[in-house]
Design a protein around this motif. Sequence first.
Motif, PDB file in Angstrom:
ATOM      1  N   ARG A   6      -9.430 -13.733   6.759  1.00 40.99           N
ATOM      2  CA  ARG A   6     -10.219 -12.795   7.562  1.00 40.99           C
ATOM      3  C   ARG A   6     -10.259 -11.427   6.889  1.00 40.99           C
ATOM      4  O   ARG A   6     -11.273 -10.737   6.900  1.00 40.99           O
ATOM      5  CB  ARG A   6      -9.538 -12.683   8.926  1.00 40.99           C
ATOM      6  CG  ARG A   6     -10.351 -12.096  10.022  1.00 40.99           C
ATOM      7  CD  ARG A   6      -9.794 -12.511  11.373  1.00 40.99           C
ATOM      8  NE  ARG A   6      -8.448 -12.023  11.640  1.00 40.99           N
ATOM      9  CZ  ARG A   6      -7.473 -12.755  12.184  1.00 40.99           C
ATOM     10  NH1 ARG A   6      -7.689 -14.006  12.502  1.00 40.99           N
ATOM     11  NH2 ARG A   6      -6.287 -12.241  12.413  1.00 40.99           N
ATOM     12  N   ALA A   7      -9.147 -11.018   6.308  1.00 44.98           N
ATOM     13  CA  ALA A   7      -9.044  -9.665   5.769  1.00 44.98           C
ATOM     14  C   ALA A   7      -9.738  -9.497   4.414  1.00 44.98           C
ATOM     15  O   ALA A   7     -10.231  -8.418   4.105  1.00 44.98           O
ATOM     16  CB  ALA A   7      -7.573  -9.281   5.629  1.00 44.98           C
ATOM     17  N   CYS A   8      -9.770 -10.540   3.615  1.00 42.69           N
ATOM     18  CA  CYS A   8     -10.275 -10.415   2.240  1.00 42.69           C
ATOM     19  C   CYS A   8     -11.728  -9.957   2.216  1.00 42.69           C
ATOM     20  O   CYS A   8     -12.592 -10.598   2.805  1.00 42.69           O
ATOM     21  CB  CYS A   8     -10.146 -11.743   1.503  1.00 42.69           C
ATOM     22  SG  CYS A   8     -10.809 -11.654  -0.175  1.00 42.69           S
ATOM     23  N   PRO A   9     -12.019  -8.858   1.503  1.00 46.41           N
ATOM     24  CA  PRO A   9     -13.388  -8.342   1.506  1.00 46.41           C
ATOM     25  C   PRO A   9     -14.316  -9.044   0.523  1.00 46.41           C
ATOM     26  O   PRO A   9     -15.506  -8.740   0.493  1.00 46.41           O
ATOM     27  CB  PRO A   9     -13.202  -6.872   1.110  1.00 46.41           C
ATOM     28  CG  PRO A   9     -11.975  -6.871   0.274  1.00 46.41           C
ATOM     29  CD  PRO A   9     -11.093  -7.975   0.783  1.00 46.41           C
ATOM     30  N   THR A  10     -13.792  -9.950  -0.283  1.00 45.43           N
ATOM     31  CA  THR A  10     -14.660 -10.572  -1.291  1.00 45.43           C
ATOM     32  C   THR A  10     -14.655 -12.098  -1.209  1.00 45.43           C
ATOM     33  O   THR A  10     -15.193 -12.768  -2.075  1.00 45.43           O
ATOM     34  CB  THR A  10     -14.207 -10.190  -2.715  1.00 45.43           C
ATOM     35  OG1 THR A  10     -12.891 -10.701  -2.916  1.00 45.43           O
ATOM     36  CG2 THR A  10     -14.215  -8.686  -2.925  1.00 45.43           C
ATOM     37  N   LYS A  11     -14.016 -12.635  -0.209  1.00 47.18           N
ATOM     38  CA  LYS A  11     -13.838 -14.085  -0.084  1.00 47.18           C
ATOM     39  C   LYS A  11     -13.059 -14.657  -1.276  1.00 47.18           C
ATOM     40  O   LYS A  11     -13.232 -15.825  -1.636  1.00 47.18           O
ATOM     41  CB  LYS A  11     -15.172 -14.827   0.051  1.00 47.18           C
ATOM     42  CG  LYS A  11     -16.030 -14.331   1.210  1.00 47.18           C
ATOM     43  CD  LYS A  11     -17.291 -15.175   1.370  1.00 47.18           C
ATOM     44  CE  LYS A  11     -18.220 -14.607   2.413  1.00 47.18           C
ATOM     45  NZ  LYS A  11     -19.423 -13.989   1.822  1.00 47.18           N
TER      46      LYS A  11
ATOM     47  N   PHE B 215      -8.589 -16.379  -8.342  1.00 50.35           N
ATOM     48  CA  PHE B 215      -7.986 -15.283  -9.119  1.00 50.35           C
ATOM     49  C   PHE B 215      -9.027 -14.435  -9.835  1.00 50.35           C
ATOM     50  O   PHE B 215      -8.765 -13.327 -10.239  1.00 50.35           O
ATOM     51  CB  PHE B 215      -7.014 -15.832 -10.171  1.00 50.35           C
ATOM     52  CG  PHE B 215      -5.975 -16.751  -9.601  1.00 50.35           C
ATOM     53  CD1 PHE B 215      -5.135 -16.319  -8.595  1.00 50.35           C
ATOM     54  CD2 PHE B 215      -5.849 -18.040 -10.066  1.00 50.35           C
ATOM     55  CE1 PHE B 215      -4.171 -17.169  -8.065  1.00 50.35           C
ATOM     56  CE2 PHE B 215      -4.887 -18.883  -9.549  1.00 50.35           C
ATOM     57  CZ  PHE B 215      -4.043 -18.458  -8.544  1.00 50.35           C
ATOM     58  N   HIS B 216     -10.197 -15.005 -10.037  1.00 48.67           N
ATOM     59  CA  HIS B 216     -11.219 -14.273 -10.786  1.00 48.67           C
ATOM     60  C   HIS B 216     -12.061 -13.379  -9.906  1.00 48.67           C
ATOM     61  O   HIS B 216     -12.787 -12.534 -10.395  1.00 48.67           O
ATOM     62  CB  HIS B 216     -12.123 -15.247 -11.532  1.00 48.67           C
ATOM     63  CG  HIS B 216     -11.390 -16.063 -12.521  1.00 48.67           C
ATOM     64  ND1 HIS B 216     -10.907 -17.305 -12.210  1.00 48.67           N
ATOM     65  CD2 HIS B 216     -11.016 -15.793 -13.785  1.00 48.67           C
ATOM     66  CE1 HIS B 216     -10.272 -17.788 -13.272  1.00 48.67           C
ATOM     67  NE2 HIS B 216     -10.316 -16.889 -14.229  1.00 48.67           N
ATOM     68  N   ARG B 217     -11.989 -13.618  -8.624  1.00 47.33           N
ATOM     69  CA  ARG B 217     -12.803 -12.788  -7.748  1.00 47.33           C
ATOM     70  C   ARG B 217     -11.986 -11.683  -7.100  1.00 47.33           C
ATOM     71  O   ARG B 217     -12.531 -10.697  -6.616  1.00 47.33           O
ATOM     72  CB  ARG B 217     -13.447 -13.653  -6.676  1.00 47.33           C
ATOM     73  CG  ARG B 217     -14.225 -12.766  -5.782  1.00 47.33           C
ATOM     74  CD  ARG B 217     -15.330 -13.302  -4.980  1.00 47.33           C
ATOM     75  NE  ARG B 217     -16.147 -14.351  -5.441  1.00 47.33           N
ATOM     76  CZ  ARG B 217     -16.802 -15.119  -4.573  1.00 47.33           C
ATOM     77  NH1 ARG B 217     -16.671 -14.937  -3.286  1.00 47.33           N
ATOM     78  NH2 ARG B 217     -17.588 -16.063  -5.019  1.00 47.33           N
ATOM     79  N   CYS B 218     -10.676 -11.848  -7.084  1.00 46.55           N
ATOM     80  CA  CYS B 218      -9.783 -10.897  -6.400  1.00 46.55           C
ATOM     81  C   CYS B 218      -9.908  -9.512  -7.035  1.00 46.55           C
ATOM     82  O   CYS B 218      -9.835  -9.358  -8.250  1.00 46.55           O
ATOM     83  CB  CYS B 218      -8.346 -11.395  -6.503  1.00 46.55           C
ATOM     84  SG  CYS B 218      -7.145 -10.269  -5.808  1.00 46.55           S
ATOM     85  N   ILE B 219     -10.110  -8.505  -6.190  1.00 45.17           N
ATOM     86  CA  ILE B 219     -10.204  -7.138  -6.703  1.00 45.17           C
ATOM     87  C   ILE B 219      -8.863  -6.411  -6.623  1.00 45.17           C
ATOM     88  O   ILE B 219      -8.755  -5.259  -7.013  1.00 45.17           O
ATOM     89  CB  ILE B 219     -11.281  -6.309  -5.959  1.00 45.17           C
ATOM     90  CG1 ILE B 219     -10.958  -6.220  -4.461  1.00 45.17           C
ATOM     91  CG2 ILE B 219     -12.667  -6.893  -6.170  1.00 45.17           C
ATOM     92  CD1 ILE B 219     -11.882  -5.280  -3.686  1.00 45.17           C
ATOM     93  N   GLY B 220      -7.876  -7.089  -6.066  1.00 49.43           N
ATOM     94  CA  GLY B 220      -6.542  -6.474  -6.015  1.00 49.43           C
ATOM     95  C   GLY B 220      -6.402  -5.378  -4.975  1.00 49.43           C
ATOM     96  O   GLY B 220      -5.666  -4.424  -5.186  1.00 49.43           O
TER      97      GLY B 220
ATOM     98  N   TRP C 169       0.864  -1.176   0.000  1.00 48.35           N
ATOM     99  CA  TRP C 169       0.000   0.000   0.000  1.00 48.35           C
ATOM    100  C   TRP C 169       0.896   1.219   0.000  1.00 48.35           C
ATOM    101  O   TRP C 169       1.871   1.278   0.751  1.00 48.35           O
ATOM    102  CB  TRP C 169      -0.887   0.053   1.253  1.00 48.35           C
ATOM    103  CG  TRP C 169      -2.043  -0.884   1.230  1.00 48.35           C
ATOM    104  CD1 TRP C 169      -2.603  -1.470   0.136  1.00 48.35           C
ATOM    105  CD2 TRP C 169      -2.795  -1.348   2.371  1.00 48.35           C
ATOM    106  NE1 TRP C 169      -3.656  -2.267   0.524  1.00 48.35           N
ATOM    107  CE2 TRP C 169      -3.793  -2.211   1.879  1.00 48.35           C
ATOM    108  CE3 TRP C 169      -2.720  -1.117   3.743  1.00 48.35           C
ATOM    109  CZ2 TRP C 169      -4.710  -2.842   2.715  1.00 48.35           C
ATOM    110  CZ3 TRP C 169      -3.632  -1.736   4.565  1.00 48.35           C
ATOM    111  CH2 TRP C 169      -4.619  -2.588   4.059  1.00 48.35           C
TER     112      TRP C 169
ATOM    113  N   PHE D 156      -5.246  -6.294   0.686  1.00 47.97           N
ATOM    114  CA  PHE D 156      -5.437  -6.317   2.129  1.00 47.97           C
ATOM    115  C   PHE D 156      -4.878  -7.622   2.704  1.00 47.97           C
ATOM    116  O   PHE D 156      -4.292  -7.640   3.787  1.00 47.97           O
ATOM    117  CB  PHE D 156      -6.935  -6.183   2.434  1.00 47.97           C
ATOM    118  CG  PHE D 156      -7.239  -5.719   3.825  1.00 47.97           C
ATOM    119  CD1 PHE D 156      -6.240  -5.254   4.675  1.00 47.97           C
ATOM    120  CD2 PHE D 156      -8.545  -5.720   4.288  1.00 47.97           C
ATOM    121  CE1 PHE D 156      -6.535  -4.818   5.952  1.00 47.97           C
ATOM    122  CE2 PHE D 156      -8.840  -5.288   5.564  1.00 47.97           C
ATOM    123  CZ  PHE D 156      -7.841  -4.836   6.405  1.00 47.97           C
TER     124      PHE D 156
ATOM    125  N   SER E 163     -14.408  -9.019   7.184  1.00 48.89           N
ATOM    126  CA  SER E 163     -13.382  -8.147   6.640  1.00 48.89           C
ATOM    127  C   SER E 163     -13.652  -6.696   7.014  1.00 48.89           C
ATOM    128  O   SER E 163     -14.735  -6.175   6.763  1.00 48.89           O
ATOM    129  CB  SER E 163     -13.326  -8.289   5.123  1.00 48.89           C
ATOM    130  OG  SER E 163     -12.481  -7.295   4.587  1.00 48.89           O
TER     131      SER E 163
END
Lengths: 385, 262
Positions: free
Chosen positions: B135-140, B154-159, A49, B162, A124
Amino acid sequence: MLETAIKGSRNYWLWLAGLAAVFCLGFLVYLNQLSFGLGITGMNRDVTWGFYIAQFTFLVGVAASAVMLVLPYYLHDYKAFGRITILGEFLAVASVSMCLFFIIVDLGQPQRILNVWLHPTPGSVLFWDTIVLNGYLLLNIVIGWKILEAERSSIAPPKWVKPLIYLSIPWAVSIHTVTAFLYCGLPGRGFWLTAILAPRFLASAFASGPAFLIVLCFIVRKLTKFDPGTVQIQTLAKIVTYGLIINVFFLLCEVFVVFYSGIPEHMEHFKYLYAGHDGHGVLVPWMWTSAALALLSIFLLINPATRKNEKILPFTCVMVFVAMWIDKGLGLVSGGFVPSPLHHFNEYVPTLKEIMITFGVYALGFIILTVLFKIAVSVKEELVS
Amino acid sequence: MEKSSRRSFFKVAGISLLGISGAAPVLNSFAESQVSHTVEGSYVKNESTLQAKRWGMIINTKELSEDNVPSIIEACHKAHNVPNIDNKKHEVKWIWEEEFKHAFPTVNHDFLNERVENLKFLVFCNHCNNPPCVRACPTKATFKRDDGIVLMDFHRCIGCRFCMAACPYGSRSFNFENPRPFIEETNPLFPTRMKGVVEKCNFCAERLAVGKIPACVEAANGAIVFGDLNDPESEIRQVLKENYTIRRKPALGTGPSVYYIV
């Protein structure tokens, strides 16, 4: 009321055009980032970041500071602030908008941003951060607009606005608390792993936000027929004083705990930031500048003669703002990543492209801020004349 | 629907993925593993799939040397199309070498045994029992499977990265640029990634699904033991019983599933 935004002086339009130019330039660079990836930034595998998230973190504080106007006015019936709460609320709108833009430009796959809501993840903190930020944005748009509209027609605002105002008070606290929780719940990041991070965030917010608002008040006074008021500015200055002192106190508490306990994973970040490590120390001069500006500002703010002097106060406020910006917009985020959890020292320096995108977002935020302030001030001017 | 089918890519051993055309590699591994096919598109688990309650690994550093370490890393990186990017800042790595003081920064001390001090440790994702990244990932996009393997979609990761901030082991890599031009020889059995997503070691979930052990374990010739930590009879448990092992940063409570014999 929107029409008041398109009736402005030549300078108003020149200012907006200038901002638009900066925004467009930033946007072009962003297109480059979109096609190449975040590799155009100075971020790396260890410092994941950088400038964008740091600006976001800092601006959340500026946004949260609106509560410093709303709370005295509505909870303590401090009438003087009734005159300028709208400025605080619109500053919050512009700041939160910038926060959201900064999050978007920081994403590796921005087109997938809706995944955050398509697959809600209550565990999250980032999920909650989007909730509180968007909620706060909405609250301030609705409250600010309705109050201003009522003021313009000289009628009482609709009754349903009141509960929203009360809601906005804890909500303001929540945006900065949740943003702090993004950092302070992470194992293995000693710099952020402290329960005092959220209070520290709030203290610095209550210094930087009102300081910026004071500067804006002086600008409004100079450029328009509306005077935000000396009493108002002075009360804000006292809030800045307390916010700043508490922030410095919190930082010293942190320094005590970290260095008295002597735990290396917690100490090394401070050492890196303020003294450097093995030739790595890009942030050292910045951090000391921040400390010096903060101390000088405290001195100038505590002393009634210099606080009340309206020639000195704007400069003091700029110093407070810069000190807080360095602390959060540079030190906090980078400093937490260096050294890495594997104890490697990989430094971060933003690239020119990254800075241009950052300026682009700021320009967009200032366009929003200018237009909203133009509307608010036009209404106030109508009432004055 | 799409979500469940994507998950099933990892979860259901046979790798069904209905309706995805051009999935030749997937279909090949299908044939290879002789997935039994029941009525109307419902699939059952491949019988040869390796299963466990909680997968774990032991790295026997006594058996690691300059001869086998590079081939272990290569086996993993080749199997998973990990790009070879020269620019250190953009580097992507699933398994790599670290000195003791970096792999175990909190255990490092002044009078370290000379052998250990100079030893290279293989580090990678620990597939924690209590993974902070999940725990941190906001999109699972990163999630823990029932068998303890922590995976990336890899297809769900928003980059948002976190998970990288949350991982105390630096095990995750981010694709700062398009990785595909940096893959020397693409392995068609595993997907390549795009820019802007996070990736990391997956304990070779795709190989386990077809009854194979992880690529690194295969390449290590006994230097890496792989097995079910929850099965008292398993080889990995026997080795743990007979050897003193350490884990990385156990004090953080993440519960790494990777053990080291020093």
